[in-house]
Design a protein around this motif. Structure first.
Motif, PDB file in Angstrom:
ATOM      1  N   LEU A 164      -6.014-107.195-143.192  1.00 38.67           N
ATOM      2  CA  LEU A 164      -4.820-107.874-143.695  1.00 38.67           C
ATOM      3  C   LEU A 164      -4.712-109.297-143.159  1.00 38.67           C
ATOM      4  CD1 LEU A 164      -2.199-104.984-143.472  1.00 38.67           C
ATOM      5  CD2 LEU A 164      -3.332-105.854-145.527  1.00 38.67           C
ATOM      6  N   ARG A 165      -5.234-109.512-141.970  1.00 37.64           N
ATOM      7  CA  ARG A 165      -5.157-110.833-141.357  1.00 37.64           C
ATOM      8  C   ARG A 165      -6.256-111.775-141.860  1.00 37.64           C
ATOM      9  NH1 ARG A 165      -5.357-109.170-136.550  1.00 37.64           N
ATOM     10  NH2 ARG A 165      -7.544-109.578-136.096  1.00 37.64           N
ATOM     11  N   GLU A 166      -7.451-111.234-142.106  1.00 34.66           N
ATOM     12  CA  GLU A 166      -8.610-112.089-142.359  1.00 34.66           C
ATOM     13  C   GLU A 166      -9.096-112.089-143.803  1.00 34.66           C
ATOM     14  OE1 GLU A 166     -11.784-111.493-139.616  1.00 34.66           O
ATOM     15  OE2 GLU A 166     -10.458-111.402-137.856  1.00 34.66           O
ATOM     16  N   VAL A 167      -8.628-111.147-144.608  1.00 38.34           N
ATOM     17  CA  VAL A 167      -9.101-111.067-145.995  1.00 38.34           C
ATOM     18  C   VAL A 167      -7.920-111.295-146.925  1.00 38.34           C
ATOM     19  CG1 VAL A 167     -10.260-109.651-147.729  1.00 38.34           C
ATOM     20  CG2 VAL A 167     -10.908-109.448-145.317  1.00 38.34           C
ATOM     21  N   ALA A 168      -7.968-112.404-147.669  1.00 37.68           N
ATOM     22  CA  ALA A 168      -6.846-112.755-148.540  1.00 37.68           C
ATOM     23  C   ALA A 168      -6.962-112.140-149.929  1.00 37.68           C
ATOM     24  CB  ALA A 168      -6.737-114.278-148.658  1.00 37.68           C
ATOM     25  N   ASP A 169      -8.184-111.911-150.380  1.00 47.04           N
ATOM     26  CA  ASP A 169      -8.410-111.433-151.745  1.00 47.04           C
ATOM     27  C   ASP A 169      -8.046-109.950-151.868  1.00 47.04           C
ATOM     28  OD1 ASP A 169      -9.714-111.908-154.488  1.00 47.04           O
ATOM     29  OD2 ASP A 169     -10.826-110.174-153.722  1.00 47.04           O
ATOM     30  N   ASP A 170      -7.162-109.617-152.814  1.00 50.18           N
ATOM     31  CA  ASP A 170      -6.705-108.227-152.974  1.00 50.18           C
ATOM     32  C   ASP A 170      -7.842-107.285-153.324  1.00 50.18           C
ATOM     33  OD1 ASP A 170      -4.113-108.808-152.347  1.00 50.18           O
ATOM     34  OD2 ASP A 170      -3.447-109.044-154.421  1.00 50.18           O
TER      35      ASP A 170
END
Length: 221
Positions: A164-170
């Motif tokens: 959740l902190r490092e990956v922005a792409d859903d």
């Protein structure tokens, strides 16, 4: 048909009326949920006495009185005396959750048979129809979901926070969550190593896609 919920009891007062083995089982379950436990009973089994001596619970060594329920969020009547149980039912306020053992019709809730593996909680309820069947199913689940699930789920919680902190792409998040939840991943055992590899792979895929989009923008501009 009941509505299943998980109650957060940390710091909330739970009053158990009764000092026998049934009451002791209820007390242990409430302590696991970090409730503030008060037992009301003139006599108690050694387990309750020991918990009181260690300061883990409060034991009011007396017969039940209405004011024993003051401040209680949850009330359990666990005596073998119907008159006492009825007195508890009459004394309980409208905002207090009430359970009377062996009297499902008078209960606001039922206490299920529970399997705990760290963050994993599996609850089995027959709605009071057969606690024996609920315990049998719990025993089967204990074999199916061993102690390793506790460690695995603790890892998943930490991994989820990283994603959740490092990956922005859903879409990338969903792929990672599915990969970590797969039996193949759990059985592999090298969770940190495998997760690091998957995370790096998703980040590289995202950079490649972003770089490709930048090139397209330059061409069309």
């Amino acid at each position: 048909m009941g509505y299943p919920v998980i109650l957060h009891l940390r710091g909330r007062r739970a009053v158990v009326i009764g000092g026998g083995q049934v009451a002791a089982r209820k007390v242990y379950g409430l302590l696991e949920a970090e409730a503030d436990v008060v037992v009301v009973a003139p006599e108690a089994v050694p387990d309750i006495e020991a918990l009181a001596a260690k300061g883990e619970i409060v034991w009011r060594q007396k017969t039940f009185a209405e004011d024993d329920l003051a401040g209680a969020f949850l009330v359990i009547a666990a005596t073998n005396d119907r008159n006492v149980n009825e007195a508890v039912a009459q004394a309980a306020g409208s905002g207090q959750l009430l359970n009377i053992v062996d009297d499902p019709k008078r209960c606001d809730f039922h206490v299920p048979a529970v399997v705990r593996r760290g963050p994993l909680t599996i609850a089995v309820s027959t709605g009071g129809a057969s606690p024996t069947v609920a315990r049998r199913i719990r025993s089967e689940l204990e074999k199916q979901y061993g102690d390793e699930y506790g460690t695995y789920l603790q890892f998943l919680q930490k991994a989820r926070d990283v994603i959740l902190r490092e990956v922005a792409d859903d879409a990338a998040r969903k792929r990672l969550f599915r990969a970590l939840a797969a039996d193949e991943f759990r059985q592999n055992g090298r969770w940190d190593e495998k997760f690091a590899h998957l995370l790096t792979k998703e980040k590289e895929r995202n950079r490649e896609r972003r770089d490709g989009n930048d090139e397209d923008f330059d061409v069309h501009c």
